[in-house]
Design a protein around this motif. Sequence first.
Motif, PDB file in Angstrom:
ATOM      1  N   UNK A  79      -0.845  -7.599  -1.554  1.00 26.77           N
ATOM      2  CA  UNK A  79      -1.754  -6.466  -1.404  1.00 26.77           C
ATOM      3  C   UNK A  79      -1.661  -5.867  -0.014  1.00 26.77           C
ATOM      4  N   UNK A  80      -1.450  -4.582  -0.003  1.00 29.06           N
ATOM      5  CA  UNK A  80      -1.277  -3.880   1.266  1.00 29.06           C
ATOM      6  C   UNK A  80      -2.380  -2.848   1.372  1.00 29.06           C
ATOM      7  N   UNK A  81      -2.969  -2.758   2.508  1.00 32.54           N
ATOM      8  CA  UNK A  81      -3.966  -1.722   2.709  1.00 32.54           C
ATOM      9  C   UNK A  81      -3.274  -0.513   3.307  1.00 32.54           C
ATOM     10  N   UNK A  82      -2.596   0.196   2.429  1.00 33.01           N
ATOM     11  CA  UNK A  82      -1.874   1.389   2.884  1.00 33.01           C
ATOM     12  C   UNK A  82      -2.836   2.570   2.834  1.00 33.01           C
ATOM     13  N   UNK A  83      -2.619   3.539   3.705  1.00 31.99           N
ATOM     14  CA  UNK A  83      -3.504   4.708   3.707  1.00 31.99           C
ATOM     15  C   UNK A  83      -3.285   5.547   2.435  1.00 31.99           C
ATOM     16  N   UNK A  84      -4.379   5.967   1.827  1.00 36.78           N
ATOM     17  CA  UNK A  84      -4.327   6.824   0.641  1.00 36.78           C
ATOM     18  C   UNK A  84      -4.850   8.199   1.004  1.00 36.78           C
TER      19      UNK A  84
ATOM     20  N   UNK B  41       2.169   5.397  -1.006  1.00 41.83           N
ATOM     21  CA  UNK B  41       1.934   4.050  -0.490  1.00 41.83           C
ATOM     22  C   UNK B  41       3.262   3.504   0.010  1.00 41.83           C
ATOM     23  N   UNK B  42       3.237   2.924   1.197  1.00 40.25           N
ATOM     24  CA  UNK B  42       4.441   2.298   1.754  1.00 40.25           C
ATOM     25  C   UNK B  42       4.340   0.800   1.467  1.00 40.25           C
ATOM     26  N   UNK B  43       5.284   0.289   0.692  1.00 43.61           N
ATOM     27  CA  UNK B  43       5.310  -1.126   0.362  1.00 43.61           C
ATOM     28  C   UNK B  43       5.867  -1.922   1.539  1.00 43.61           C
ATOM     29  N   UNK B  44       5.617  -3.262   1.555  1.00 44.69           N
ATOM     30  CA  UNK B  44       6.095  -4.060   2.691  1.00 44.69           C
ATOM     31  C   UNK B  44       7.611  -4.059   2.857  1.00 44.69           C
ATOM     32  N   UNK B  45       8.328  -3.873   1.772  1.00 39.94           N
ATOM     33  CA  UNK B  45       9.794  -3.885   1.912  1.00 39.94           C
ATOM     34  C   UNK B  45      10.339  -2.526   2.311  1.00 39.94           C
TER      35      UNK B  45
ATOM     36  N   UNK C 166      -3.613   9.614  -7.964  1.00 44.23           N
ATOM     37  CA  UNK C 166      -4.623   8.595  -8.146  1.00 44.23           C
ATOM     38  C   UNK C 166      -5.293   8.826  -9.506  1.00 44.23           C
ATOM     39  N   UNK C 167      -5.488   7.777 -10.263  1.00 41.46           N
ATOM     40  CA  UNK C 167      -6.068   7.886 -11.604  1.00 41.46           C
ATOM     41  C   UNK C 167      -7.445   7.250 -11.569  1.00 41.46           C
TER      42      UNK C 167
END
Length: 155
Positions: free
Chosen positions: A28-33, A47-51, A59-60
């Motif tokens: 779980x990443x707290x990426x800015x939305x 969203x930027x994933x860790x990799x 957004x739904x």
Amino acid sequence: MYPEHPPHVPAQRAVEVHQPTPYPPAAPVSAPLVPVQPNAVPAVASIVLPDGRVVTGYAINPVQPEPVMVKPAVSRTAVNVALGGAGFLAVCGGLLLLTSFIAALTAFITQLIILAAVIFGGWIAVQIFSANGHRNAGTTVNIRRAVFKRNKFHG
């Protein structure tokens, strides 16, 4: 005599198998939305994933269940039938009063006609039997004393 492959049997081909490449589970990443504007086209969120990969999409909002309709304690049909019965009773009472009024009016008119006939008949009787000696109508015939001799009239 028979060909190498009969016509009703298809020729065999080499089968290629593709295996999907598994991705490692994302933590779980707290990426800015990007916030979504209400009553407008939603903004695209990234969203930027860790990799290092970037996932972009809308957004739904979760689907809200339909509110359950609460049934009234008394059905509308029963209320309509009751109101119709009350209206029918009111109309019947009005019709009863109307027929009573018509009967009373008929009796009153009949009494007026009888009263007019009695008054007019009395006036006629007074005119006929009055002792005035005042008679303008009719033919006056004076009868003198006549003498009848031997079945002959001598006037």
